[in-house]
Write a protein that holds these residues in place. Structure first.
Motif, PDB file in Angstrom:
ATOM      1  N   PHE A  32     -60.974 -10.801 -42.356  1.00 14.71           N
ATOM      2  CA  PHE A  32     -59.547 -11.113 -42.240  1.00 14.71           C
ATOM      3  C   PHE A  32     -59.402 -12.596 -41.946  1.00 14.71           C
ATOM      4  N   VAL A  33     -58.543 -13.274 -42.709  1.00 15.34           N
ATOM      5  CA  VAL A  33     -58.329 -14.715 -42.536  1.00 15.34           C
ATOM      6  C   VAL A  33     -56.827 -14.977 -42.444  1.00 15.34           C
ATOM      7  N   ASN A  34     -56.439 -15.747 -41.425  1.00 14.76           N
ATOM      8  CA  ASN A  34     -55.057 -16.186 -41.248  1.00 14.76           C
ATOM      9  C   ASN A  34     -55.006 -17.702 -41.246  1.00 14.76           C
ATOM     10  N   PHE A  35     -54.219 -18.281 -42.135  1.00 13.62           N
ATOM     11  CA  PHE A  35     -54.012 -19.731 -42.139  1.00 13.62           C
ATOM     12  C   PHE A  35     -52.524 -19.990 -41.967  1.00 13.62           C
ATOM     13  N   THR A  36     -52.167 -20.746 -40.919  1.00 11.88           N
ATOM     14  CA  THR A  36     -50.763 -20.963 -40.563  1.00 11.88           C
ATOM     15  C   THR A  36     -50.406 -22.428 -40.706  1.00 11.88           C
ATOM     16  N   GLU A  37     -49.387 -22.705 -41.511  1.00 12.15           N
ATOM     17  CA  GLU A  37     -48.845 -24.058 -41.626  1.00 12.15           C
ATOM     18  C   GLU A  37     -47.697 -24.220 -40.636  1.00 12.15           C
ATOM     19  N   ASN A  38     -47.567 -25.428 -40.089  1.00 10.22           N
ATOM     20  CA  ASN A  38     -46.544 -25.698 -39.071  1.00 10.22           C
ATOM     21  C   ASN A  38     -46.649 -24.711 -37.907  1.00 10.22           C
ATOM     22  N   ALA A  39     -47.865 -24.466 -37.461  1.00  9.17           N
ATOM     23  CA  ALA A  39     -48.079 -23.509 -36.376  1.00  9.17           C
ATOM     24  C   ALA A  39     -47.335 -23.965 -35.121  1.00  9.17           C
ATOM     25  N   ILE A  40     -46.802 -22.982 -34.381  1.00  7.68           N
ATOM     26  CA  ILE A  40     -46.072 -23.261 -33.143  1.00  7.68           C
ATOM     27  C   ILE A  40     -47.018 -23.046 -31.966  1.00  7.68           C
ATOM     28  N   VAL A  41     -47.189 -24.074 -31.143  1.00  5.52           N
ATOM     29  CA  VAL A  41     -48.027 -23.993 -29.953  1.00  5.52           C
ATOM     30  C   VAL A  41     -47.206 -24.434 -28.747  1.00  5.52           C
ATOM     31  N   ASN A  42     -47.703 -24.119 -27.563  1.00  6.65           N
ATOM     32  CA  ASN A  42     -47.060 -24.539 -26.326  1.00  6.65           C
ATOM     33  C   ASN A  42     -47.686 -25.844 -25.866  1.00  6.65           C
ATOM     34  N   ALA A  43     -46.993 -26.949 -26.113  1.00  2.00           N
ATOM     35  CA  ALA A  43     -47.480 -28.256 -25.668  1.00  2.00           C
ATOM     36  C   ALA A  43     -47.280 -28.393 -24.165  1.00  2.00           C
ATOM     37  N   GLN A  44     -48.211 -29.106 -23.524  1.00  2.00           N
ATOM     38  CA  GLN A  44     -48.177 -29.258 -22.071  1.00  2.00           C
ATOM     39  C   GLN A  44     -48.062 -30.729 -21.696  1.00  2.00           C
ATOM     40  N   SER A  45     -47.193 -30.965 -20.726  1.00  2.00           N
ATOM     41  CA  SER A  45     -47.046 -32.302 -20.171  1.00  2.00           C
ATOM     42  C   SER A  45     -47.196 -32.198 -18.659  1.00  2.00           C
ATOM     43  N   ILE A  46     -48.159 -32.923 -18.101  1.00  2.00           N
ATOM     44  CA  ILE A  46     -48.464 -32.829 -16.674  1.00  2.00           C
ATOM     45  C   ILE A  46     -48.143 -34.152 -15.998  1.00  2.00           C
ATOM     46  N   ASP A  47     -47.307 -34.090 -14.938  1.00  2.00           N
ATOM     47  CA  ASP A  47     -46.955 -35.318 -14.248  1.00  2.00           C
ATOM     48  C   ASP A  47     -47.947 -35.603 -13.117  1.00  2.00           C
ATOM     49  N   GLU A  48     -47.660 -36.651 -12.326  1.00  2.00           N
ATOM     50  CA  GLU A  48     -48.608 -37.057 -11.299  1.00  2.00           C
ATOM     51  C   GLU A  48     -48.720 -36.035 -10.169  1.00  2.00           C
ATOM     52  N   ARG A  49     -47.740 -35.135 -10.042  1.00  2.00           N
ATOM     53  CA  ARG A  49     -47.809 -34.076  -9.035  1.00  2.00           C
ATOM     54  C   ARG A  49     -48.470 -32.807  -9.576  1.00  2.00           C
ATOM     55  N   LEU A  50     -48.939 -32.848 -10.797  1.00  2.00           N
ATOM     56  CA  LEU A  50     -49.523 -31.703 -11.501  1.00  2.00           C
ATOM     57  C   LEU A  50     -48.513 -30.606 -11.776  1.00  2.00           C
ATOM     58  N   VAL A  51     -47.243 -30.988 -11.884  1.00  3.84           N
ATOM     59  CA  VAL A  51     -46.231 -30.049 -12.347  1.00  3.84           C
ATOM     60  C   VAL A  51     -46.294 -30.043 -13.869  1.00  3.84           C
ATOM     61  N   ARG A  52     -46.457 -28.868 -14.430  1.00  6.24           N
ATOM     62  CA  ARG A  52     -46.663 -28.724 -15.865  1.00  6.24           C
ATOM     63  C   ARG A  52     -45.346 -28.348 -16.535  1.00  6.24           C
ATOM     64  N   THR A  53     -44.975 -29.077 -17.568  1.00  4.35           N
ATOM     65  CA  THR A  53     -43.805 -28.759 -18.380  1.00  4.35           C
ATOM     66  C   THR A  53     -44.295 -28.290 -19.746  1.00  4.35           C
ATOM     67  N   ILE A  54     -43.872 -27.102 -20.129  1.00  5.14           N
ATOM     68  CA  ILE A  54     -44.342 -26.466 -21.353  1.00  5.14           C
ATOM     69  C   ILE A  54     -43.205 -26.450 -22.355  1.00  5.14           C
ATOM     70  N   THR A  55     -43.486 -26.923 -23.564  1.00  5.86           N
ATOM     71  CA  THR A  55     -42.477 -26.989 -24.622  1.00  5.86           C
ATOM     72  C   THR A  55     -43.110 -26.538 -25.935  1.00  5.86           C
ATOM     73  N   PRO A  56     -42.497 -25.628 -26.679  1.00  4.07           N
ATOM     74  CA  PRO A  56     -43.057 -25.241 -27.979  1.00  4.07           C
ATOM     75  C   PRO A  56     -42.940 -26.398 -28.967  1.00  4.07           C
ATOM     76  N   MET A  57     -44.026 -26.625 -29.712  1.00  3.08           N
ATOM     77  CA  MET A  57     -44.086 -27.721 -30.675  1.00  3.08           C
ATOM     78  C   MET A  57     -44.758 -27.239 -31.954  1.00  3.08           C
ATOM     79  N   ASN A  58     -44.437 -27.916 -33.062  1.00  2.00           N
ATOM     80  CA  ASN A  58     -45.145 -27.677 -34.319  1.00  2.00           C
ATOM     81  C   ASN A  58     -46.364 -28.579 -34.418  1.00  2.00           C
TER      82      ASN A  58
END
Length: 908
Positions: free
Chosen positions: A667-693
């Motif tokens: 079984f093979v799956n190939f996804t174009e413009n896949a949606i992932v959860n991007a992570q942004s971590i500030d200096e306090r290690l608070v993580r902000t998660i945003t879906p991105m292509n």
């Protein structure tokens, strides 16, 4: 061969012991009519040949002295006609091939008294059942279990296999069930669903049958279970119930898993029913942590009650109905250690949490099927569900750097409770024209889903290092959801001649959503509305999908090629922010399906499909969710849909005569413009998660399963290697990185069976997983999960039975030096009492080595983690089972265990 000399393939050749007519061995003729059976004893045997539509042939045989081979020559069978003798003596073949159906005679596969259908299935060649009760037949997952061709409690296979008695079953049929549309049109569309049909004995269609079990053990553990069934050819009525605090399940827990996901989505909600996960695509922990042994972790109390009623009013009108209630109370204490890999340096995360979740679920199914005449039919399907849920989660977590310095610490408590209603109904109208293959069908659908929840959040987060501080959050929230959908599907098929067909399809759907989430900051006795975290929106999601399919069917293969255009419109309004979200997507969706049957038992299938994974309104709306203040979620209105290409190649081979099975799939799956959860971590290690292509992602999986017997040793081996490869992109602090995850493993199993007296099973399941990072090769991850299992069943002194199971789980990480082992031992001994062994007294010990934890280990796009969860400790229980039956046919005992002789009365 028949009397004219034409070969008869797949005839069943049975060898019986003439002393008691028990089965010795059997084989099946090949396409040319030949057969060969090896490794026979030199005693006299009774040979019988059976073939559908022909009289059976039988003769005594004995291996000649000094000669290693006995040649029987031509065996000509006589075809059955209308002029039958009044009495005919028939022997029961253990296996019969009927086109695409493999039929097992249940009496040829002996089980102990009071055994359920699951125990019977375990003894059938080519059928596998894991420790959680999931069924595989010929390498494919069984999606549906029928009783005499009828639905049994909807689509939950375990309700039949775990609650019906094995002794009630006459035949077990394993088949590839064609789609409803294919059965109606007569055009093979290549779609199959692996199905098991349980055919009841005639004796169990008179009166009633079932059993009831009651048990009590150490630490006030108890188990109650019972079922009562009354079946006939025209009517089926079943009742079942259960209650226990031993983590046992007599049904699938999909409803509870769905509730858990929904509960977390409400707790972590930003206005809709989407669960937040940390760790990239597919990340986040399973709502019910499972170790490799498939043991349910935590402490669970389960209660269930249901009834199933099927009625054939006449040949034209049929009804299928069921009601099922289940309640699950689940308490989980869990410790998680996670090593996060970041370009700036690794972070150690630790969390201790306690969860107390309750779900009460009512489910109702109703199907009405009306065959108006030979050309027209009407089918109505309705299912409704009402769920009450109550969940509380309390956790303490911290993050430390590689030197062990504390970076932040958080404690939070989430409470959510509420209810949800679901109603879905479908009306299928079909018309068959007088021209074969020309049909018209219309499918109308309607659905309604409403939920009303309330919850609270209490959190204290302390930050250290260069930017110290203390953050205290006290919030309450209310959420009301309402979703309404309707649509229809129109299909027209036209025969083109030469076994070619054209299908024109048009599909329309519209989903309307209305969500109102109110968040209030609690300040002493006051509640202050928090507009930034609240959300009130409505949306309309509409798609049109016209398409066409071309199909060609021949004797050995069929082909279906299709093309569709899907046009989607999404209109949403954020009422609190006076913002609008409008998106439209158009995609061409090609498909190709080919199926080639080398024979009844050898098949090759290729399938290519495309699909669109469109961003939900929740993923698109820029609303903040702070349910976990250290992991914040924000939507992204710029998301584009992901386009998925899926390929599958599947080969099945089943030699019924030699019981050799070979199943292989890729079984093979190939996804174009896949949606992932991007992570942004500030200096306090608070993580902000945003879906991105991201650009794309790739997943490939190959499975092979080979099974073969060693008849002289009464043994069977199964080998199942597995390879998985996953490649995708992860985004951390705007850095896009390629992640490659590969998994190599598989399982091996050995089974030994000596009549009904000894059953031995040995198995091993080993998995090696490696994760490779482009940005930091020195942080590559490698771990092993291993599961070794031994099972032993002994039946002795006619009235006694012993069962033992030893499971050894081992988890090892080369990245974190994590090393954990869990041995699990279960033993039981039974004594059968009363007339016809109707009673069973059992003493059982569960988890006798008192391993009261469960362990899981997994890796994802930028971390590896180990989780330790509480579990039930040692339980010793005394139980009694009583078999219920009434008016059973006393002549049914003429069928001897193991496939003996049975007398049939044949009328002229």
């Amino acid at each position: 061969m028949d009397k004219e000399g034409k070969a008869l393939p797949s005839a069943t050749i049975t060898l019986l012991d003439p002393k008691d007519s028990t089965l010795v061995t059997f084989g099946v003729s090949n396409p040319a009519g030949y057969f060969e059976i090896k490794n026979l004893r030199e005693d006299e045997l009774l040979l019988q040949v059976s073939y559908v539509g022909f009289f059976s042939y039988s003769t005594p045989i004995q291996k000649p002295t000094g000669i290693s081979q006995l040649v029987l020559g031509e065996i000509r069978l006589q075809e059955k006609t209308a002029d039958l003798d009044e009495f005919t003596l028939e022997a029961i073949a253990p296996v019969t091939i009927k086109k695409d159906t493999i039929e097992f005679n249940a009496g040829s596969f002996k089980t102990m008294p009071n055994a359920n259908v699951e125990e019977l299935l375990k003894r059938l060649p080519g059928v596998e059942i894991d420790t959680d009760g999931n069924i595989k037949a010929q390498g494919e997952t069984v999606r549906r279990v029928l009783v005499d061709g009828k639905e049994f409690f909807g689509n939950d296979p375990k309700l039949a296999t775990k609650n019906l008695l094995a002794e009630a079953i006459d035949k077990v049929q394993v088949l590839d069930r064609r789609s409803e549309q294919s059965l109606f049109t007569g055009i093979d569309d290549g779609q199959r669903e692996k199905t098991i049909n349980l055919k009841l004995k005639d004796s169990h269609k008179k009166g009633f049958f079932g059993n009831i079990t009651s048990g009590y053990g150490s630490d006030d553990r108890y188990a109650l279970r019972g079922n009562l069934n009354k079946f006939s050819d025209q009517q089926q009525l079943s009742f079942l119930g259960m209650s226990n605090n031993t983590n046992e399940q007599g049904f699938s827990i999909d409803d509870y898993i769905n509730f858990q996901g929904g509960l977390q989505s409400i707790t972590n909600s930003r206005g809709g029913m989407v669960r937040i996960t940390v760790g990239g695509p597919g990340g986040g922990q399973s709502p019910i942590p499972l170790n490799n042994g498939q043991r349910i972790n935590g402490i669970m109390n389960s209660h269930a009650l249901g009834t199933n009623f099927n009625k054939d009013f006449n040949k034209k009108i049929q009804m299928r109905s069921s009601y099922f209630f289940n309640q699950i109370d689940h308490r989980i204490t869990q410790n998680t250690d996670r090593l996060n890999f970041f370009p700036e340096g690794d972070i150690n995360f630790n969390e201790n949490s306690f969860q107390d979740n309750m779900s009460a679920n009512h489910r109702l199914n109703l199907i009405l099927d009306h065959k108006i005449d030979s050309l027209n039919s009407l089918r109505s399907t309705t299912n409704g569900q009402y769920t009450l849920s109550d969940g509380w989660v309390n956790s303490i977590s911290s993050n430390r750097d590689q030197e062990g310095n504390l970076l932040n610490r958080g404690e939070r408590s989430n409470l959510t409770q509420g209810g949800n209603y679901q109603l879905n109904t479908e009306l299928l109208i079909r018309h068959r024209f007088s021209k074969p293959g020309k049909t018209l069908s219309a499918n109308l659908v309607f659905g309604y889903n409403a939920g009303d929840y309330e919850g609270s959040l209490s959190a204290e987060n302390q930050f250290f290092g260069n930017n110290p501080g203390l953050e205290i959050i006290r919030q309450e929230n209310l959420q009301r959801n309402a979703a309404f959908n309707y649509g229809g599907n129109l299909s027209y098929t036209e025969p083109l001649g030469g076994r070619k067909y054209l299908e024109l399809v048009y599909n329309f759907r519209q989903n309307l959503n209305d969500v109102n989430r109110e968040v209030y900051d609690v300040e002493g006795e006051n509640r202050v509305f928090n507009q930034q975290l609240s959300n009130k929106f409505n949306s309309v999601y509409t798609y049109h999908r016209p398409g066409a399919n071309f199909s060609y069917n021949s004797g050995k293969y069929n082909l279906v090629a299709g093309l569709a255009l899907q046009a989607t419109r999404l209109n949403g309004e954020l009422l609190l922010f006076d913002e609008f979200i409008r998106n439209s997507f158009e995609n061409f969706l090609p498909s190709l399906r080919m199926n080639y049957g080398f024979s009844n038992t050898k098949n090759l299938m290729f399938n290519y499909q495309t699909s669109v994974t469109e961003p939900t309104i929740e993923q698109l709306q820029p609303v903040i969710n702070n349910a976990d203040p250290l992991n914040i979620f924000v939507g992204n209105p710029e998301l584009r849909p992901a386009f998925v290409h899926s390929w599958m190649v599947n080969y099945n081979s089943y030699d019924v005569g030699k019981f050799i099975t070979l199943f292989a799939s890729t079984f093979v799956n190939f996804t174009e413009n896949a949606i992932v959860n991007a992570q942004s971590i500030d200096e306090r290690l608070v993580r902000t998660i945003t879906p991105m292509n991201v650009r794309n992602s790739l997943m490939a999986n190959t499975n092979v399963n080979l099974g073969f017997p060693i008849k002289p040793l009464n043994s069977r081996f199964n080998l199942g290697p597995n390879i998985l490869y996953n490649q995708g992109y992860n985004m951390i602090n705007d850095l896009e990185d390629v992640i490659r995850i590969s998994s190599l493993g598989g399982n091996i199993r050995y089974d030994y069976n000596w009549k009904e007296y000894v059953n031995l099973g040995l198995s091993a399941n080993i998995n090696r997983q490696e994760t490779v990072y482009d940005f930091s090769p020195e942080q590559n991850q490698l771990f092993f999960n291993q599961n070794f299992n031994a099972e032993l069943g002994l039946n002795f002194l006619k009235k006694f039975s012993f069962n033992g199971n030893f499971n050894y789980l081992k988890f090892n990480s080369r990245t974190t030096d994590f090393n954990e082992s869990i041995p699990l031992l279960n033993l039981s001994i039974s004594r059968f009492i009363l007339k016809a062994d109707k009673g069973e007294i059992r003493i059982s010990g569960q988890n006798l080595l008192n391993q009261n934890i469960g362990v899981s280990q997994r890796a994802d796009v930028n971390f590896i983690e180990q989780t330790v969860t509480n579990n039930l400790g040692r339980i010793v229980m005394l139980s009694f089972t009583y078999k219920l039956n009434s008016n059973l046919n006393p002549m049914s005992n003429m069928s001897r265990p193991g496939g003996g002789m049975r007398m049939f009365r044949m009328m002229n």
